[in-house]
Write a protein that holds these residues in place. Structure first.
Motif, short mmCIF file in Angstrom:
data_model
loop_
_atom_site.label_atom_id
_atom_site.label_comp_id
_atom_site.label_asym_id
_atom_site.label_seq_id
_atom_site.Cartn_x
_atom_site.Cartn_y
_atom_site.Cartn_z
N THR A 164 0.71 -1.16 0.06
CA THR A 164 -0.03 0.36 0.02
C THR A 164 1.20 1.54 0.23
N GLN B 52 -8.04 1.19 -4.08
CA GLN B 52 -7.41 1.72 -4.38
C GLN B 52 -5.88 1.80 -5.08
N MET C 81 -7.98 2.26 -8.67
CA MET C 81 -8.36 4.14 -8.61
C MET C 81 -7.01 4.95 -9.72
N LYS C 82 -6.38 4.73 -8.62
CA LYS C 82 -5.45 5.48 -8.24
C LYS C 82 -4.02 5.32 -10.04
N ASP D 10 -6.30 7.36 1.15
CA ASP D 10 -7.00 6.49 0.36
C ASP D 10 -8.16 5.57 1.75
N ARG E 155 -9.53 11.26 -4.50
CA ARG E 155 -9.55 9.74 -5.61
C ARG E 155 -11.04 9.08 -4.55
#
Lengths: 295, 307
Positions: free
Chosen positions: A143, A175, A178-179, B117, B147
């Motif tokens: 992460t 995540q 999406m990133k 996040d 995001r």
């Protein structure tokens, strides 16, 4: 005892070293052999760290060429080496030289490498995640890689890497995807993309599309690949909007999204265009062809 | 930029640590009289608490001094950013040293904190810092995620209210067309970051002010180590002027509102905006000075539009 590796370490090491041997000078091979010897028994952590960092000086950084873009390290587990430079490959191989029996020590040493890593070292370390021992130990580190701001490091975690899809929990996986959209990565190279598609991610991506539209920006066509299986009355208007786009590749994406949906109105929408329906059915139009056109 | 000559600006979010002296000169020339530098992430993760301590110290020390040498009053907000909140071992250590920095002179808020996040660790430290802000009576500068922004923004506000904070003490940053309405409706301050490519463009900002007016709205540059524009606030003022927006509204969103929001800390005295202008180049901070003499302000002939 829990097994350290979930692949055959010796076999993986041999496969990697074959490629290293084909691309290295005699001098470099001699240096590598010396380092192996100096690593000692028990290993010198200092030597392990020093060698990891020093590798490019002695191997060079030329891009390697292989017959296949990956090596098969376990059933259904390709390890991609396409586009690797020799130093990166040697670094990945070198990581396998660290004895893994003592989990605590192993994790501490590898974490130490991450903490002090320059950009190329980070890329090598993150790319090597699927090969590291004690796979459960690297979830947080993964992460952190997604959180990185450095393109090549993000790519090492996100692209052609089977570790994240196998080990990240759903929010962390979402995540990552999406990133990847946010940083314009080639989405189709994310390992496990379709297998890990989920309703929550579809909702996040749909919100993101709305934000892009509100800002007068384009939406990445592959985004609809992850929404397709979760089309409902809530997001169907978005699919219709893409379907009516003036941009061909966006219409194609809408068609493919509809094809992956079990929602009646989406299937009916696809049936409105005999041409697109036929192209999808005959696999002339796939997510891969869409990806190729936006690359 | 001619149109806005003589106007004064306040940039409530700019990371000067990552910027050069040319930027300070350009800010001063464009009429920026005071700035707030929120504590944030330096582009890569820190590995120890000491680098956090040194960073916080530089915000209230060296950077404030550097700014003063260009006649710009420098304030900061102090906080543990959301990205690094995920490293829990380190986050715990940072939380131990954080409170003492919140009470330093010129610290006008807790910030920038919130979600990146949207992980459980981020939520934990966001909540802990809201409590610190409440106790210190400081405004909170909330960073909303790039995001999953809409949900992240809603969640940030819900949690702040849950902790009993007054929305008037909270500046929700990095808004866009999708988030602004709810933020204003719920009584929070809505900040907009004019930042090329990833956040707001200033043409869009003009439309927002036309639609929502100037109450509780402010603009900032969030200029940092990325491709950003430290002159975003004056450039946006110029574009608003060109687009026929009333001068008083421009004054509110590029100066007055941000001061009103952060002055609730009790740490902003507008008289300081003038006294800081008495630049004494002979002043030194721990023996260092930034002005070497003979430097010319950079002349920026680029367009006022930032997309």
């Amino acid at each position: 005892m829990e097994q350290a590796y979930y692949h055959d370490r010796n076999n993986t090491e041999a496969l990697l070293f074959d490629i290293i041997r084909q691309h290295s000078t005699e001098q470099a091979l001699t240096w590598i052999a010396q380092q192996q010897e100096k690593l000692g028994e028990p290993v010198s952590v200092q030597r392990f760290n020093l060698t990891f960092t020093a590798i490019p000086r002695f191997t060079g950084r030329q891009v390697i060429s292989t017959d296949t873009p990956f090596i098969e390290v376990a059933p259904d587990m390709p390890f991609f080496i396409q586009g690797y430079t020799l130093d990166k490959l040697v670094r990945v191989w070198w990581l396998l030289q660290l004895p893994a029996a003592d989990r605590e020590l192993y994790v501490k040493v590898i974490e130490g490498l991450f903490d002090a890593a320059d950009m190329n070292e980070q890329a090598a370390l993150y790319s090597a995640l699927p090969l590291l021992a004690w796979p459960d130990a690297w979830v947080f580190r993964t992460t952190e890689g997604v959180r990185s701001n450095i393109g090549p490091v993000q790519e090492a975690v996100m692209l052609h890497n089977v570790y994240p899809s196998r080990h990240l929990e759903e929010p962390a996986w979402n995540q990552l995807v999406m990133k990847a959209f946010f940083t314009d990565k080639p989405i189709h190279l994310i390992a496990g993309l379709d297998e890990r598609a989920n309703r929550q991610l579809a909702a996040i991506l749909t919100d993101y599309a709305h934000e892009r539209w509100a800002a007068g920006r384009k939406v990445h066509p592959l985004l609809w690949r992850l929404v397709g299986p979760f089309i409902t009355e809530d997001n169907f208007a978005d699919i219709q909007r893409v379907w009516h786009s003036e941009v061909n590749v966006e219409r194609d994406a809408a068609a493919l999204a509809c094809a992956s949906s079990t929602y009646g109105p989406a299937q009916a929408l696809l049936a409105q265009s005999a041409t697109l329906e036929a192209e999808v059915a005959s696999h002339r139009l796939t997510w891969e062809t869409v990806a190729a056109r936006i690359a | 930029m001619e149109r806005i000559k003589g106007m004064r600006f306040f940039d409530p979010h700019i990371h000067m640590t990552s910027r050069t002296t040319d930027d300070y000169q350009a800010l001063a020339d464009a009429g920026v009289v005071a700035i707030i530098e929120p504590a944030f992430w330096l582009g890569q993760p820190r590995t120890g608490v000491d680098t956090f301590r040194d960073y916080f110290n530089s915000l209230i020390g060296w950077e404030r001094f550097r700014s003063s040498q260009f006649g710009i009053k420098h304030y900061c907000t102090i906080g543990l950013n959301s990205k690094e909140a995920n490293n829990e071992r380190l986050a715990e250590a940072v939380m131990e040293i954080l409170p003492s920095f919140l009470y330093k002179e010129g610290v006008v808020g807790v910030g920038e904190i919130g979600f990146d996040d949207q992980t459980p660790a981020e939520e934990k430290y966001y909540r802990a810092q809201l409590e610190l802000a409440k106790e210190a009576g400081l405004p909170v500068q909330i960073h909303t995620p790039h995001r999953d922004k809409k949900k992240g923004t809603q969640r940030s506000m819900d949690i702040a209210l849950e902790h009993g904070l007054d929305p008037r003490m909270i500046i929700v940053d990095h808004n866009n067309e999708e988030t602004v309405k709810e933020v204003l409706d719920r009584g929070f301050w809505a900040a907009f970051t004019i930042y090329p490519f990833t956040k707001m463009g200033n043409e869009r900002m003009v439309e927002i002010v036309k639609q929502y007016g100037s109450e509780r709205i402010m603009v900032n540059s969030a200029a940092d180590w990325g491709i950003s524009d430290p002159l975003a606030v004056p450039k946006t003022a110029a574009l608003m002027h060109e687009s026929g927006i009333d001068l008083n509204d421009i004054h509110l969103v590029t100066f007055r509102n941000a001061i009103a929001a952060f002055a609730q800390s009790g740490q902003i005295d507008e008289a300081d905006f003038d006294t800081v202008k008495d630049i004494d180049q002979s002043l030194k901070f721990n023996g260092s000075t930034v002005l070497r003499g003979g430097q010319q302000p950079r002349i920026d002939k680029q367009s006022n539009i930032i997309r």
